[in-house]
Design a protein around this motif. Sequence first.
Motif, PDB file in Angstrom:
ATOM      1  N   PHE A   1       0.823  -0.975   0.180  1.00  0.00           N
ATOM      2  CA  PHE A   1       0.083  -0.045  -0.133  1.00  0.00           C
ATOM      3  C   PHE A   1       1.052   1.042  -0.220  1.00  0.00           C
ATOM      4  CE2 PHE A   1      -2.844  -3.296   1.410  1.00  0.00           C
ATOM      5  CZ  PHE A   1      -4.211  -2.475   0.609  1.00  0.00           C
ATOM      6  N   GLU A   2       0.870   2.330  -0.553  1.00  0.00           N
ATOM      7  CA  GLU A   2       1.471   3.524  -0.727  1.00  0.00           C
ATOM      8  C   GLU A   2       0.550   4.460  -0.682  1.00  0.00           C
ATOM      9  OE1 GLU A   2       3.230   3.309  -4.922  1.00  0.00           O
ATOM     10  OE2 GLU A   2       4.578   1.494  -4.146  1.00  0.00           O
ATOM     11  N   ALA A   3       0.880   5.856  -0.089  1.00  0.00           N
ATOM     12  CA  ALA A   3       0.184   6.874   0.100  1.00  0.00           C
ATOM     13  C   ALA A   3       0.799   8.254   0.530  1.00  0.00           C
ATOM     14  CB  ALA A   3      -0.990   7.293   0.563  1.00  0.00           C
ATOM     15  N   LEU A   4       0.771   8.706  -0.125  1.00  0.00           N
ATOM     16  CA  LEU A   4       1.119  10.365   0.478  1.00  0.00           C
ATOM     17  C   LEU A   4       0.214  10.842   2.001  1.00  0.00           C
ATOM     18  CD1 LEU A   4       3.378  12.590   0.026  1.00  0.00           C
ATOM     19  CD2 LEU A   4       1.566  13.967  -1.514  1.00  0.00           C
ATOM     20  N   VAL A   5       1.279  10.740   3.145  1.00  0.00           N
ATOM     21  CA  VAL A   5       1.139  11.244   4.312  1.00  0.00           C
ATOM     22  C   VAL A   5       1.520  12.567   4.399  1.00  0.00           C
ATOM     23  CG1 VAL A   5       0.752  10.506   6.360  1.00  0.00           C
ATOM     24  CG2 VAL A   5       0.893   8.972   4.125  1.00  0.00           C
ATOM     25  N   THR A   6       0.697  13.632   4.457  1.00  0.00           N
ATOM     26  CA  THR A   6       1.108  15.154   5.157  1.00  0.00           C
ATOM     27  C   THR A   6       0.739  14.997   6.809  1.00  0.00           C
ATOM     28  OG1 THR A   6       0.136  15.856   3.576  1.00  0.00           O
ATOM     29  CG2 THR A   6       0.554  17.395   4.821  1.00  0.00           C
ATOM     30  N   VAL A   7       2.020  15.433   7.027  1.00  0.00           N
ATOM     31  CA  VAL A   7       1.512  15.385   9.410  1.00  0.00           C
ATOM     32  C   VAL A   7       2.000  16.762   9.257  1.00  0.00           C
ATOM     33  CG1 VAL A   7       2.806  15.084  10.795  1.00  0.00           C
ATOM     34  CG2 VAL A   7       3.312  13.394   9.280  1.00  0.00           C
ATOM     35  N   HIS A   8       0.683  17.363  10.334  1.00  0.00           N
ATOM     36  CA  HIS A   8       0.463  18.975   9.786  1.00  0.00           C
ATOM     37  C   HIS A   8       1.168  18.799  11.662  1.00  0.00           C
ATOM     38  CE1 HIS A   8      -1.671  19.186   6.662  1.00  0.00           C
ATOM     39  NE2 HIS A   8      -2.232  18.850   7.117  1.00  0.00           N
ATOM     40  N   ASP A   9       1.723  19.907  12.327  1.00  0.00           N
ATOM     41  CA  ASP A   9       2.000  19.860  13.505  1.00  0.00           C
ATOM     42  C   ASP A   9       1.698  21.226  13.345  1.00  0.00           C
ATOM     43  OD1 ASP A   9       4.601  20.668  12.397  1.00  0.00           O
ATOM     44  OD2 ASP A   9       5.664  19.699  13.268  1.00  0.00           O
ATOM     45  N   ASP A  10       2.555  21.800  14.737  1.00  0.00           N
ATOM     46  CA  ASP A  10       1.979  23.359  14.887  1.00  0.00           C
ATOM     47  C   ASP A  10       3.450  23.524  14.280  1.00  0.00           C
ATOM     48  OD1 ASP A  10       4.301  21.790  16.342  1.00  0.00           O
ATOM     49  OD2 ASP A  10       4.315  23.152  18.781  1.00  0.00           O
ATOM     50  N   ARG A  11       4.213  23.790  14.143  1.00  0.00           N
ATOM     51  CA  ARG A  11       5.564  24.206  13.360  1.00  0.00           C
ATOM     52  C   ARG A  11       5.287  24.655  11.522  1.00  0.00           C
ATOM     53  NH1 ARG A  11      10.693  21.525  15.260  1.00  0.00           N
ATOM     54  NH2 ARG A  11      10.040  19.817  15.742  1.00  0.00           N
ATOM     55  N   ASP A  12       5.184  22.931  11.174  1.00  0.00           N
ATOM     56  CA  ASP A  12       4.814  23.388   9.596  1.00  0.00           C
ATOM     57  C   ASP A  12       3.918  22.378   9.654  1.00  0.00           C
ATOM     58  OD1 ASP A  12       6.607  21.772   9.714  1.00  0.00           O
ATOM     59  OD2 ASP A  12       8.160  22.112   8.220  1.00  0.00           O
ATOM     60  N   SER A  13       3.911  21.675   7.599  1.00  0.00           N
ATOM     61  CA  SER A  13       3.536  20.270   7.731  1.00  0.00           C
ATOM     62  C   SER A  13       4.561  20.069   6.444  1.00  0.00           C
ATOM     63  CB  SER A  13       1.703  20.885   6.502  1.00  0.00           C
ATOM     64  OG  SER A  13       0.993  21.610   6.862  1.00  0.00           O
ATOM     65  N   ARG A  14       3.927  18.750   6.663  1.00  0.00           N
ATOM     66  CA  ARG A  14       5.161  18.119   5.861  1.00  0.00           C
ATOM     67  C   ARG A  14       4.435  16.987   5.077  1.00  0.00           C
ATOM     68  NH1 ARG A  14      11.623  18.314   7.518  1.00  0.00           N
ATOM     69  NH2 ARG A  14      11.608  20.870   8.379  1.00  0.00           N
ATOM     70  N   SER A  15       5.135  16.809   4.043  1.00  0.00           N
ATOM     71  CA  SER A  15       4.635  15.222   3.261  1.00  0.00           C
ATOM     72  C   SER A  15       5.600  14.082   2.754  1.00  0.00           C
ATOM     73  CB  SER A  15       3.714  15.813   1.727  1.00  0.00           C
ATOM     74  OG  SER A  15       3.166  16.748   1.646  1.00  0.00           O
ATOM     75  N   TYR A  16       5.058  13.005   3.010  1.00  0.00           N
ATOM     76  CA  TYR A  16       5.687  11.831   3.315  1.00  0.00           C
ATOM     77  C   TYR A  16       5.300  10.851   2.442  1.00  0.00           C
ATOM     78  CZ  TYR A  16       7.552  14.039   7.447  1.00  0.00           C
ATOM     79  OH  TYR A  16       8.216  14.753   8.002  1.00  0.00           O
ATOM     80  N   ALA A  17       6.384  10.099   1.144  1.00  0.00           N
ATOM     81  CA  ALA A  17       5.887   8.901   0.807  1.00  0.00           C
ATOM     82  C   ALA A  17       6.243   8.092   1.434  1.00  0.00           C
ATOM     83  CB  ALA A  17       6.046   8.988  -0.471  1.00  0.00           C
ATOM     84  N   CYS A  18       5.021   7.698   1.415  1.00  0.00           N
ATOM     85  CA  CYS A  18       5.331   6.201   2.398  1.00  0.00           C
ATOM     86  C   CYS A  18       4.192   4.407   1.736  1.00  0.00           C
ATOM     87  CB  CYS A  18       4.681   6.242   4.369  1.00  0.00           C
ATOM     88  SG  CYS A  18       4.811   8.003   4.963  1.00  0.00           S
ATOM     89  N   ALA A  19       4.891   3.266   3.111  1.00  0.00           N
ATOM     90  CA  ALA A  19       4.520   2.012   1.921  1.00  0.00           C
ATOM     91  C   ALA A  19       4.857   1.693   2.346  1.00  0.00           C
ATOM     92  CB  ALA A  19       5.117   2.057   0.728  1.00  0.00           C
ATOM     93  N   ILE A  20       4.195   0.130   2.137  1.00  0.00           N
ATOM     94  CA  ILE A  20       4.252  -0.616   4.056  1.00  0.00           C
ATOM     95  C   ILE A  20       3.651  -2.292   2.813  1.00  0.00           C
ATOM     96  CG2 ILE A  20       3.244   0.338   5.758  1.00  0.00           C
ATOM     97  CD1 ILE A  20       0.545  -0.913   5.482  1.00  0.00           C
ATOM     98  N   ASN A  21       4.670  -2.938   3.498  1.00  0.00           N
ATOM     99  CA  ASN A  21       4.545  -3.919   2.326  1.00  0.00           C
ATOM    100  C   ASN A  21       2.925  -4.843   2.931  1.00  0.00           C
ATOM    101  OD1 ASN A  21       6.553  -4.059   0.836  1.00  0.00           O
ATOM    102  ND2 ASN A  21       7.768  -4.307   2.659  1.00  0.00           N
TER     103      ASN A  21
END
Length: 103
Positions: A20-40
């Motif tokens: 499974f693959e997805a673009l995951v965006t993490v929103h915290d108090d400083r900024d937002s960052r996106s990570y390309a994640c994959a799990i077998n």
Amino acid sequence: MQTVPLQLSDVIYNAATQSFEALVTVHDDRDSRSYACAINAPITMAFEDAAEGLATQAMRRHTHGRSRNAHLPAAMTPRRPNRLAGLRRMTIDKFATLRPRAA
């Protein structure tokens, strides 16, 4: 424990890599960052379980990657940036190739 909002975008199942693959965006108090994640995982895995695994991977990368990102080396240029630069361009005369078929 602090709750950080996550946003999963474009969750897909890649049959070639069986993950499974997805673009995951993490929103915290400083900024937002996106990570390309994959799990077998098999395709029969429940979507909720796959989403939880992707979110866990993104949070792990978000929390552990902050201290290391400041010290990453600069990207190196490839050793052979244009492999086809030395090849001669081949031209094909379309009429000459189709002329025998016209007869």
